[in-house]
Scaffold this motif. Structure first.
Motif, PDB file in Angstrom:
ATOM      1  N   GLN A  41       0.827  -1.207   0.000  1.00 25.83           N
ATOM      2  CA  GLN A  41       0.000   0.000   0.000  1.00 25.83           C
ATOM      3  C   GLN A  41       0.859   1.254   0.000  1.00 25.83           C
ATOM      4  OE1 GLN A  41      -3.510  -0.077   2.770  1.00 25.83           O
ATOM      5  NE2 GLN A  41      -2.776  -2.151   3.185  1.00 25.83           N
ATOM      6  N   CYS A  42       1.909   1.256   0.812  1.00 26.37           N
ATOM      7  CA  CYS A  42       2.810   2.406   0.854  1.00 26.37           C
ATOM      8  C   CYS A  42       3.436   2.669  -0.516  1.00 26.37           C
ATOM      9  CB  CYS A  42       3.910   2.179   1.891  1.00 26.37           C
ATOM     10  SG  CYS A  42       3.421   2.478   3.603  1.00 26.37           S
ATOM     11  N   CYS A  43       3.901   1.617  -1.160  1.00 24.19           N
ATOM     12  CA  CYS A  43       4.543   1.764  -2.463  1.00 24.19           C
ATOM     13  C   CYS A  43       3.552   2.275  -3.504  1.00 24.19           C
ATOM     14  CB  CYS A  43       5.147   0.438  -2.911  1.00 24.19           C
ATOM     15  SG  CYS A  43       6.569  -0.094  -1.923  1.00 24.19           S
ATOM     16  N   GLU A  44       2.320   1.813  -3.440  1.00 27.39           N
ATOM     17  CA  GLU A  44       1.302   2.278  -4.376  1.00 27.39           C
ATOM     18  C   GLU A  44       0.981   3.754  -4.161  1.00 27.39           C
ATOM     19  OE1 GLU A  44      -1.768  -0.499  -3.549  1.00 27.39           O
ATOM     20  OE2 GLU A  44      -0.852  -2.116  -4.738  1.00 27.39           O
ATOM     21  N   ARG A  45       0.948   4.192  -2.878  1.00 24.35           N
ATOM     22  CA  ARG A  45       0.693   5.604  -2.582  1.00 24.35           C
ATOM     23  C   ARG A  45       1.870   6.470  -3.037  1.00 24.35           C
ATOM     24  NH1 ARG A  45      -3.212   3.161  -1.535  1.00 24.35           N
ATOM     25  NH2 ARG A  45      -3.292   3.541  -3.786  1.00 24.35           N
TER      26      ARG A  45
ATOM     27  N   ALA B 298      -3.962  16.824  -3.742  1.00 24.16           N
ATOM     28  CA  ALA B 298      -4.110  15.370  -3.892  1.00 24.16           C
ATOM     29  C   ALA B 298      -2.813  14.654  -3.537  1.00 24.16           C
ATOM     30  CB  ALA B 298      -4.528  15.039  -5.321  1.00 24.16           C
ATOM     31  N   ALA B 299      -1.684  15.200  -3.993  1.00 21.71           N
ATOM     32  CA  ALA B 299      -0.388  14.587  -3.676  1.00 21.71           C
ATOM     33  C   ALA B 299      -0.129  14.606  -2.174  1.00 21.71           C
ATOM     34  CB  ALA B 299       0.726  15.315  -4.424  1.00 21.71           C
ATOM     35  N   LEU B 300      -0.462  15.715  -1.524  1.00 19.54           N
ATOM     36  CA  LEU B 300      -0.271  15.813  -0.075  1.00 19.54           C
ATOM     37  C   LEU B 300      -1.148  14.807   0.677  1.00 19.54           C
ATOM     38  CD1 LEU B 300      -0.015  19.685   0.363  1.00 19.54           C
ATOM     39  CD2 LEU B 300       1.820  18.006   0.661  1.00 19.54           C
ATOM     40  N   LYS B 301      -2.343  14.543   0.145  1.00 21.91           N
ATOM     41  CA  LYS B 301      -3.214  13.540   0.771  1.00 21.91           C
ATOM     42  C   LYS B 301      -2.594  12.147   0.667  1.00 21.91           C
ATOM     43  CE  LYS B 301      -7.645  15.927   0.373  1.00 21.91           C
ATOM     44  NZ  LYS B 301      -9.018  15.912  -0.218  1.00 21.91           N
ATOM     45  N   PHE B 302      -1.975  11.854  -0.473  1.00 24.32           N
ATOM     46  CA  PHE B 302      -1.289  10.564  -0.602  1.00 24.32           C
ATOM     47  C   PHE B 302      -0.138  10.484   0.397  1.00 24.32           C
ATOM     48  CE2 PHE B 302      -2.881  10.463  -5.176  1.00 24.32           C
ATOM     49  CZ  PHE B 302      -3.811   9.469  -4.921  1.00 24.32           C
ATOM     50  N   CYS B 303       0.571  11.583   0.587  1.00 23.46           N
ATOM     51  CA  CYS B 303       1.680  11.604   1.554  1.00 23.46           C
ATOM     52  C   CYS B 303       1.164  11.389   2.975  1.00 23.46           C
ATOM     53  CB  CYS B 303       2.442  12.919   1.460  1.00 23.46           C
ATOM     54  SG  CYS B 303       3.358  13.136  -0.084  1.00 23.46           S
TER      55      CYS B 303
END
Length: 215
Positions: free
Chosen positions: A124-128, A147-152
């Motif tokens: 999951q981490c790698c996919e994010r 959106a990128a910050l939400k993935f982080c």
């Protein structure tokens, strides 16, 4: 005019970041299949080779990025950020390979539910990471940056979950595993898997820095 023609152009760093992130996900997924089919010796070898192949492919991208950093006159983001980001991403691929190699070198006899759970978190981490990296070319747009910050943030949450799971796994291991040698092997594997989530958090922190400086 002549100088303009000779001057190195901006390298396609974002495309290379995306390619590397895809290889990291490939390595994580192959490792997941390795854990899932660990009882089958032939499948175990096949999936170990897949992890190795993905890691080598990621290495080639890292070398290309490093070459471009030294030959490109204008880069889309700071050179130090490029160098840090690609190397932190490569650390993730290296660690996944280390996890696969550890199973063979240590002759781990069986998988545990905790290995499967930690592996799922790593995937999951790698996919994010891949999802966040894909948005980097558009971080000047507020929606893409958000959106990128939400993935982080999701990576940070998964890393915290990995810390919790590691503590629980260690507690169970020392209370229930009667074979001291197997205990040592599994302890090392648990710690390696948790470190994968740590390194993904490092990547997320680097991405956050890029966004804050360039959005």
């Amino acid at each position: 005019m002549l100088f303009s023609k000779l001057m190195p152009k901006e390298g396609n760093f974002f495309e290379l970041f995306n390619r590397h992130a895809e290889h990291v996900v490939e390595a994580a997924q192959a490792f997941g299949r390795l854990v899932e089919h660990y009882g089958d010796a032939a499948m175990r070898q096949q999936h170990t080779r897949e992890v190795d192949g993905a890691e080598r492919a990621a290495d080639r991208v890292t070398h290309e990025v490093t070459r471009l950093v030294h030959t490109t006159f204008i880069t889309p983001i700071d050179r130090e950020q490029i160098h840090a980001l690609i190397n932190q991403m490569d650390d993730v691929a290296d660690l996944l390979q280390d996890c696969a190699e550890a199973m063979t070198l240590y002759d781990v006899q069986h998988m545990t539910p905790e290995v499967a759970q930690l592996t799922a978190l790593c995937m999951q981490c790698c996919e994010r990471v891949r999802d966040a990296v894909a948005l980097l070319p558009r971080v000047a747009e507020q929606a893409a940056a958000d959106a990128a910050l939400k993935f982080c943030e999701e990576i940070d949450r998964l890393e915290s979950e990995g810390d919790r799971l590691l503590r629980e796994a260690m507690s169970k291991l020392f209370r229930q595993e009667p074979d001291v040698r197997e205990l040592i092997k599994l302890k090392a594997l648990y710690e390696l898997l948790e470190t994968v989530t740590d390194k993904c958090e490092d990547v997320a922190n680097q991405i956050e820095g890029v966004i804050l400086e360039n959005s």
